[in-house]
Scaffold this motif. Structure first.
Motif, PDB file in Angstrom:
ATOM      1  N   TYR A  11      -2.037   9.642  -6.217  1.00 30.86           N
ATOM      2  CA  TYR A  11      -3.401   9.492  -6.731  1.00 30.86           C
ATOM      3  C   TYR A  11      -4.083  10.852  -6.624  1.00 30.86           C
ATOM      4  N   VAL A  16       2.136  10.031  -2.988  1.00 33.43           N
ATOM      5  CA  VAL A  16       2.499   8.888  -2.138  1.00 33.43           C
ATOM      6  C   VAL A  16       4.005   8.637  -2.194  1.00 33.43           C
ATOM      7  N   ALA A  35       6.234  -0.415   6.349  1.00 34.28           N
ATOM      8  CA  ALA A  35       4.931  -0.532   7.005  1.00 34.28           C
ATOM      9  C   ALA A  35       3.814  -0.314   5.995  1.00 34.28           C
ATOM     10  N   ASN A  36       2.649  -0.706   6.433  1.00 39.83           N
ATOM     11  CA  ASN A  36       1.424  -0.467   5.716  1.00 39.83           C
ATOM     12  C   ASN A  36       1.325   1.002   5.285  1.00 39.83           C
ATOM     13  N   GLY A  37       1.103   1.239   4.007  1.00 42.34           N
ATOM     14  CA  GLY A  37       0.925   2.621   3.546  1.00 42.34           C
ATOM     15  C   GLY A  37       2.217   3.317   3.149  1.00 42.34           C
ATOM     16  N   ALA A  38       3.343   2.636   3.224  1.00 34.04           N
ATOM     17  CA  ALA A  38       4.635   3.263   2.883  1.00 34.04           C
ATOM     18  C   ALA A  38       4.742   3.594   1.397  1.00 34.04           C
ATOM     19  N   GLY A  39       3.952   2.893   0.578  1.00 31.76           N
ATOM     20  CA  GLY A  39       3.967   3.177  -0.864  1.00 31.76           C
ATOM     21  C   GLY A  39       4.512   2.033  -1.706  1.00 31.76           C
ATOM     22  N   LYS A  40       4.577   0.834  -1.136  1.00 31.89           N
ATOM     23  CA  LYS A  40       5.171  -0.299  -1.853  1.00 31.89           C
ATOM     24  C   LYS A  40       4.312  -0.704  -3.059  1.00 31.89           C
ATOM     25  N   THR A  41       3.019  -0.834  -2.827  1.00 38.90           N
ATOM     26  CA  THR A  41       2.118  -1.226  -3.923  1.00 38.90           C
ATOM     27  C   THR A  41       2.062  -0.128  -4.982  1.00 38.90           C
ATOM     28  N   THR A  42       2.121   1.121  -4.538  1.00 35.64           N
ATOM     29  CA  THR A  42       2.143   2.234  -5.493  1.00 35.64           C
ATOM     30  C   THR A  42       3.398   2.139  -6.369  1.00 35.64           C
ATOM     31  N   GLU A  83      -1.137  -7.571  -5.938  1.00 39.28           N
ATOM     32  CA  GLU A  83      -1.640  -7.793  -4.579  1.00 39.28           C
ATOM     33  C   GLU A  83      -3.117  -8.170  -4.678  1.00 39.28           C
ATOM     34  N   GLU A 160       3.059  -8.818  -2.511  1.00 40.22           N
ATOM     35  CA  GLU A 160       2.440  -9.529  -1.382  1.00 40.22           C
ATOM     36  C   GLU A 160       1.982 -10.944  -1.727  1.00 40.22           C
ATOM     37  N   GLN A 192       4.912  -8.292   3.339  1.00 39.06           N
ATOM     38  CA  GLN A 192       4.768  -7.918   4.752  1.00 39.06           C
ATOM     39  C   GLN A 192       5.430  -8.941   5.659  1.00 39.06           C
ATOM     40  N   LYS A 235       1.310  -5.081   8.809  1.00 43.22           N
ATOM     41  CA  LYS A 235       0.028  -5.746   9.081  1.00 43.22           C
ATOM     42  C   LYS A 235       0.252  -7.020   9.874  1.00 43.22           C
TER      43      LYS A 235
HETATM   44  P1  ATP Z   1      -0.041  -1.837   1.875  1.00 40.76           P
HETATM   45  O1  ATP Z   1       0.728  -2.884   2.511  1.00 40.76           O
HETATM   46  O2  ATP Z   1      -1.168  -1.325   2.699  1.00 40.76           O
HETATM   47  O3  ATP Z   1      -0.449  -2.149   0.456  1.00 40.76           O
HETATM   48  P2  ATP Z   1       1.847  -0.080   0.720  1.00 40.76           P
HETATM   49  O4  ATP Z   1       3.183   0.253   1.267  1.00 40.76           O
HETATM   50  O5  ATP Z   1       1.803  -1.014  -0.424  1.00 40.76           O
HETATM   51  O6  ATP Z   1       0.957  -0.606   1.862  1.00 40.76           O
HETATM   52  P3  ATP Z   1       0.333   1.671  -0.912  1.00 40.76           P
HETATM   53  O7  ATP Z   1      -0.724   0.646  -1.161  1.00 40.76           O
HETATM   54  O8  ATP Z   1       1.241   2.019  -2.001  1.00 40.76           O
HETATM   55  O9  ATP Z   1       1.193   1.280   0.353  1.00 40.76           O
HETATM   56  O10 ATP Z   1      -0.421   2.960  -0.369  1.00 40.76           O
HETATM   57  C1  ATP Z   1       0.238   4.177  -0.057  1.00 40.76           C
HETATM   58  C2  ATP Z   1      -0.800   5.272   0.156  1.00 40.76           C
HETATM   59  O11 ATP Z   1      -1.529   5.474  -1.041  1.00 40.76           O
HETATM   60  C3  ATP Z   1      -1.813   4.942   1.218  1.00 40.76           C
HETATM   61  O12 ATP Z   1      -2.016   6.111   1.992  1.00 40.76           O
HETATM   62  C4  ATP Z   1      -3.053   4.590   0.444  1.00 40.76           C
HETATM   63  O13 ATP Z   1      -4.208   4.961   1.158  1.00 40.76           O
HETATM   64  C5  ATP Z   1      -2.921   5.407  -0.802  1.00 40.76           C
HETATM   65  N1  ATP Z   1      -3.544   4.737  -1.954  1.00 40.76           N
HETATM   66  C6  ATP Z   1      -3.253   3.503  -2.409  1.00 40.76           C
HETATM   67  N2  ATP Z   1      -3.998   3.200  -3.499  1.00 40.76           N
HETATM   68  C7  ATP Z   1      -4.766   4.278  -3.745  1.00 40.76           C
HETATM   69  C8  ATP Z   1      -5.748   4.600  -4.741  1.00 40.76           C
HETATM   70  N3  ATP Z   1      -6.059   3.733  -5.716  1.00 40.76           N
HETATM   71  N4  ATP Z   1      -6.348   5.799  -4.665  1.00 40.76           N
HETATM   72  C9  ATP Z   1      -6.012   6.689  -3.688  1.00 40.76           C
HETATM   73  N5  ATP Z   1      -5.097   6.461  -2.721  1.00 40.76           N
HETATM   74  C10 ATP Z   1      -4.481   5.266  -2.746  1.00 40.76           C
END
Ligand code: ATP
Length: 235
Positions: A11, A16, A35-42, A83, A160, A192, A235
């Motif tokens: 982003y 990420v 883990a939270n923040g690993a980048g799965k949703t990205t 999600e 999720e 999760q 989480k």
């Molecule tokens: P979660 O379980 O928290 O969703 P995740 O593994 O899915 O964890 P992501 O949501 O992909 O992780 O987030 C990875 C990193 O990208 C995090 O540091 C988050 O703060 C950042 N991030 C996610 N969405 C955005 C956005 N729209 N703008 C800026 N940074 C973002």
């Protein structure tokens, strides 16, 4: 069916995904743990076209997925159940579902797909005329998944599906995922709830800091320290 290689995305200035590699074969249910923040949703965002990739390749059935705009990906059979549910609160259940079937491939099968979704989640059939915003979290999650199914997907991206749901509703969601997995739909599941994810998956990957750090079948993953770590860090 899907092959992701060297994928970088993020982003603005923040990256990420730092060179993500993984594969999905037709008929698999693959879970993406971490883990939270690993980048799965990205990762789900890049696959569905909501987040741009800065480098890397994604082949989907031989095509270059990254070259396709989001709506073309939906037409090609890639559908996201996002999600946080993200249903349209002012529309009814059925209106939300119909919105999922706007691509030409799905439109012709709308009636049949609606019946399938209502069979999968009878609760949605009971509430079909109700405003979605008035439904419980679990019902909204069923609706988000149902809406993705309305697109007639071949690859379902499930982000999720059990987040924040009561244990009984989590069971309903996972029973539905098992039913979907028994059809010809291939599933990428971000979850999760590691135990639940491994109970439906055939194989999985563990992500940390935007890369795959471990891969294996469900038995291996259950026993692996990386999964325990991801699970404890989750989480
Ligand atoms: P979660 O379980 O928290 O969703 P995740 O593994 O899915 O964890 P992501 O949501 O992909 O992780 O987030 C990875 C990193 O990208 C995090 O540091 C988050 O703060 C950042 N991030 C996610 N969405 C955005 C956005 N729209 N703008 C800026 N940074 C973002």
């Amino acid at each position: 069916m899907l092959s992701v290689s060297g994928l970088h995305a993020g982003y603005g200035e923040s990256t990420v995904l730092h060179g993500l590699d993984f594969e999905l074969h037709r008929g698999e249910v693959i879970c993406l743990l971490g883990a939270n923040g690993a980048g799965k949703t990205t990762t789900m965002g890049v696959l569905s076209g909501l987040v741009a990739a800065s480098a890397g390749r994604i082949r989907y059935d031989g095509a270059d997925l990254l070259a396709m705009p989001s709506h073309e990906r939906v037409m090609a059979g890639v559908a996201l159940s996002p999600e946080g549910r993200k249903v349209f609160p002012n529309l009814t259940v059925e209106e939300n579902l119909v919105l999922g079937s706007f691509n030409v491939n799905a439109r012709a099968q709308r009636k049949r797909k609606l019946d399938e979704v209502y069979d999968l989640f009878p609760r949605l059939a009971e509430r079909r005329r109700q405003s979605s915003g008035l439904m419980s979290g679990g019902e909204q999650q069923m609706l988000a998944l149902g809406r993705a199914l309305m697109a007639n997907p071949r690859l379902l991206l499930l982000d999720e599906p059990s987040l924040g749901l009561a244990p009984k509703v989590v069971q309903t969601m996972f029973a539905a995922i098992r039913t979907i997995a028994a059809t010809d739909i291939t599933i990428l599941l971000v979850e999760q709830n590691t135990h639940a994810a491994l109970s439906v998956a055939t194989r999985g990957y563990v992500m940390a800091a935007g890369r795959i750090v471990h891969a294996g079948d469900t038995t291996e993953l259950r026993a692996s320290p990386e999964v325990r770590e991801a699970f404890i860090g989750g989480k």
